[in-house]
Design an enzyme around this catalytic site. Structure first.
Site, PDB file in Angstrom:
ATOM      1  N   CYS A 113       0.814  -1.206   0.000  1.00  0.00           N
ATOM      2  CA  CYS A 113       0.000   0.000   0.000  1.00  0.00           C
ATOM      3  C   CYS A 113       0.859   1.272   0.000  1.00  0.00           C
ATOM      4  O   CYS A 113       1.569   1.543  -0.950  1.00  0.00           O
ATOM      5  CB  CYS A 113      -0.969  -0.055   1.171  1.00  0.00           C
ATOM      6  SG  CYS A 113      -2.418   0.987   0.978  1.00  0.00           S
ATOM      7  N   HIS A 114       0.808   2.067   1.068  1.00  0.00           N
ATOM      8  CA  HIS A 114       1.606   3.291   1.179  1.00  0.00           C
ATOM      9  C   HIS A 114       3.006   3.033   1.736  1.00  0.00           C
ATOM     10  O   HIS A 114       3.821   3.940   1.805  1.00  0.00           O
ATOM     11  CB  HIS A 114       0.899   4.312   2.082  1.00  0.00           C
ATOM     12  CG  HIS A 114      -0.321   4.924   1.459  1.00  0.00           C
ATOM     13  ND1 HIS A 114      -1.531   4.278   1.430  1.00  0.00           N
ATOM     14  CD2 HIS A 114      -0.498   6.113   0.850  1.00  0.00           C
ATOM     15  CE1 HIS A 114      -2.417   5.053   0.825  1.00  0.00           C
ATOM     16  NE2 HIS A 114      -1.823   6.171   0.459  1.00  0.00           N
TER      17      HIS A 114
END
Length: 190
Positions: A113-114
């Site tokens: 994800c991030h």
């Protein structure tokens, strides 16, 4: 998954708050089910506050402060996402040092994800193909990486995924890469 990771210790690095809970708990469970020993590291002792998107989730006890840790103590690293988590980590010199050491030592890393924001700060993405949450595409490209929109990508021991929906594929791949161990071609000069 049986005992592929028997005798292996895997670091999970998160900030004191902001980690996406499912991106911490599902890989943690996969490592344990494969016989590995997960260890939670953070920039401060005590507990971390996980999140379910923008809502507070559960708290988890920190096993070790990252400033007292070395990649040589571990067989692999997992960097969960969450919007705030990697942003806090990339502002911490010890966290960035710790992440960079895994690449210098050619040890497998899983990021979702991030989470790649921390890899951008560690300057370890040049020439690598990686996926992430789509909003990181420009940051990854500016750091010399090749961003792609795929469920899971493996590049020289670096496993990446886009989002929580990708967790089954991500968890299977991190276990596989952690079981393989060091990836000589992953070593990069800092």
């Amino acid at each position: 998954m049986a005992n592929e990771l028997q005798g292996k210790k895997i670091a999970f690095l998160v900030a004191p708050e902001g980690a996406e809970q499912i991106e911490l708990t599902e890989p943690w469970k996969a490592v344990k089910e494969a016989g590995g020993t997960p260890e939670l590291l953070s920039t401060r002792p005590g507990e971390i506050q996980a999140f379910n998107h923008l809502d507070k989730g559960d708290k988890f006890p920190v096993d070790r402060v990252v400033s007292e840790a070395s990649a040589s103590d571990y067989d692999g690293l997992v960097l969960p996402g969450g919007v705030a988590n990697p942003d806090f980590l990339r502002m911490d010199e010890e966290a960035v040092r710790f992440v960079r050491e895994f690449f210098e030592q050619a040890k497998p890393v899983g990021v979702i994800c991030h989470g790649p924001w921390t890899l951008v700060e560690a300057d370890v993405l040049k020439g690598r193909t990686i996926t992430s949450w789509p909003s990181l595409k420009t940051d990854i490209r500016n750091a010399g990486g090749n961003w792609v929109d795929e469920e899971v990508v493996v590049d020289q021991g670096l496993v990446s995924s886009r989002k929580p929906d990708d967790l089954p594929a991500f968890c299977a791949k991190i276990v596989e890469e952690f079981a393989e161990g060091r990836h000589e071609e992953q070593a990069r000069s800092a």
